[in-house]
Design a protein around this motif. Structure first.
Motif, short mmCIF file in Angstrom:
data_model
loop_
_atom_site.label_atom_id
_atom_site.label_comp_id
_atom_site.label_asym_id
_atom_site.label_seq_id
_atom_site.Cartn_x
_atom_site.Cartn_y
_atom_site.Cartn_z
N ASP A 101 0.83 -1.20 0.00
CA ASP A 101 0.00 0.00 0.00
C ASP A 101 0.87 1.26 0.00
O ASP A 101 0.54 2.26 -0.65
CB ASP A 101 -0.92 0.01 1.22
N LEU A 102 1.97 1.21 0.72
CA LEU A 102 2.88 2.35 0.76
C LEU A 102 3.52 2.57 -0.62
O LEU A 102 3.70 3.71 -1.06
CB LEU A 102 3.95 2.13 1.82
N LEU A 103 3.84 1.47 -1.30
CA LEU A 103 4.39 1.56 -2.66
C LEU A 103 3.38 2.23 -3.60
O LEU A 103 3.73 3.13 -4.36
CB LEU A 103 4.74 0.17 -3.18
N GLU A 104 2.12 1.80 -3.53
CA GLU A 104 1.08 2.36 -4.39
C GLU A 104 0.84 3.83 -4.09
O GLU A 104 0.66 4.64 -5.01
CB GLU A 104 -0.22 1.56 -4.23
N LEU A 105 0.85 4.19 -2.81
CA LEU A 105 0.67 5.60 -2.44
C LEU A 105 1.85 6.45 -2.90
O LEU A 105 1.68 7.59 -3.34
CB LEU A 105 0.52 5.72 -0.92
N SER A 106 3.05 5.89 -2.81
CA SER A 106 4.27 6.61 -3.21
C SER A 106 4.28 6.91 -4.70
O SER A 106 4.85 7.90 -5.15
CB SER A 106 5.51 5.82 -2.83
N GLU A 107 3.67 6.00 -5.49
CA GLU A 107 3.63 6.20 -6.94
C GLU A 107 2.65 7.30 -7.33
O GLU A 107 2.77 7.91 -8.39
CB GLU A 107 3.24 4.89 -7.63
N LYS A 108 1.68 7.57 -6.45
CA LYS A 108 0.69 8.61 -6.73
C LYS A 108 1.10 9.97 -6.17
O LYS A 108 0.72 11.01 -6.69
CB LYS A 108 -0.67 8.21 -6.13
N SER A 109 1.86 9.95 -5.07
CA SER A 109 2.25 11.19 -4.41
C SER A 109 3.65 11.05 -3.82
O SER A 109 3.97 10.03 -3.20
CB SER A 109 1.25 11.55 -3.31
N PHE A 110 4.46 12.09 -4.01
CA PHE A 110 5.83 12.05 -3.49
C PHE A 110 5.83 12.04 -1.97
O PHE A 110 6.65 11.40 -1.33
CB PHE A 110 6.62 13.26 -4.00
N ALA A 111 4.88 12.78 -1.37
CA ALA A 111 4.80 12.88 0.08
C ALA A 111 3.63 12.05 0.60
O ALA A 111 2.47 12.37 0.35
CB ALA A 111 4.64 14.33 0.51
N VAL A 112 3.94 10.98 1.32
CA VAL A 112 2.91 10.11 1.89
C VAL A 112 2.86 10.34 3.40
O VAL A 112 3.88 10.25 4.08
CB VAL A 112 3.20 8.63 1.60
N ARG A 113 1.67 10.64 3.91
CA ARG A 113 1.50 10.87 5.33
C ARG A 113 0.95 9.62 6.02
O ARG A 113 0.37 8.75 5.37
CB ARG A 113 0.55 12.05 5.57
N LEU A 114 1.11 9.59 7.33
CA LEU A 114 0.61 8.45 8.10
C LEU A 114 -0.91 8.31 7.92
O LEU A 114 -1.43 7.21 7.80
CB LEU A 114 0.95 8.63 9.58
N VAL A 115 -1.59 9.44 7.87
CA VAL A 115 -3.05 9.41 7.73
C VAL A 115 -3.45 8.82 6.37
O VAL A 115 -4.48 8.15 6.26
CB VAL A 115 -3.65 10.84 7.90
#
Length: 211
Positions: free
Chosen positions: A15-29
């Motif tokens: 999930d973190l990989l997928e979020l990182s591909e959509k946005s450079f900055a991934v927050r805990l929330v």
């Protein structure tokens, strides 16, 4: 240091990989929202992954995969993708069922078995591509909800060709497969805003380009 991950932590990593591909900055929330868990639960998982060198949780709250974490996340993602492809393309399992089963398999399957599936899936995919390159695609090859652009109609199917032309179905027309009978015949298509029922042998005479 123990770098092994539980099933749940592997899911966090994907999930973190997928979020990182959509946005450079991934927050805990963002991670908690995607995992459908509370912030404390997400934070606990992040702390474990950080301790194992999979990610960095910066003081401003942003989460970033390390080079090692990115490499491992991609390996896990590849396994998920290949297992899904094997279940759907090779075994013909329904997509929704395959997604659930692939998720279970990816955590328990041995590396030896996975490599065999990977090899077989790759070979099967190559054979399909070779066949598709040699054989023209017909309307009968499309699945439910797939659309195609009419390329041509078999010249020998004069009766069918006349019928379709009278309805405005000419090369360039977009057709969509709405329903296919349990035995594959007839096929219900949507064309120019109305439904048309075709026998399978008729659909095989309409050459299309998948879109």
């Amino acid at each position: 240091m123990d770098f092994s991950l539980s099933e749940s932590l592997e899911d966090y990593l994907i999930d973190l990989l997928e979020l990182s591909e959509k946005s450079f900055a991934v927050r805990l929330v963002d991670l908690a929202r995607k995992r459908l868990v509370s912030l404390p639960s997400a934070l606990e998982a992040v702390k474990i992954l950080e301790k194992k060198n999979f990610l960095i949780h910066e003081t401003r709250g942003y989460i970033k995969l390390t080079d090692y974490g990115l490499e491992q996340a991609k390996k896990i993602y590849e396994k998920k993708k290949i297992l899904l492809q094997f279940l759907v393309d090779v075994l013909g399992v329904d997509l929704e069922v395959a997604i659930r089963d692939a998720h279970k398999l990816e955590h328990d399957i041995s590396q030896e078995t996975f490599e065999a599936i990977k090899k077989f899936t790759k070979l099967n995919s190559s054979n399909i591509k070779r066949k598709e390159a040699k054989m023209p695609l017909t309307l009968a090859d499309l699945k439910v909800n797939e659309s195609g652009k009419v390329v041509s109609i078999d010249e020998q199917a004069q009766k069918l060709k006349s019928k379709l032309l009278s309805m405005g179905v000419v090369p360039g027309t977009i057709v969509k497969v709405e329903k296919i009978a349990p035995l594959g015949d007839p096929i219900d298509i949507l064309v120019l805003g109305y439904h048309l029922s075709l026998r399978k042998n008729e659909a095989e005479k309409i050459f299309v380009e998948r879109i």
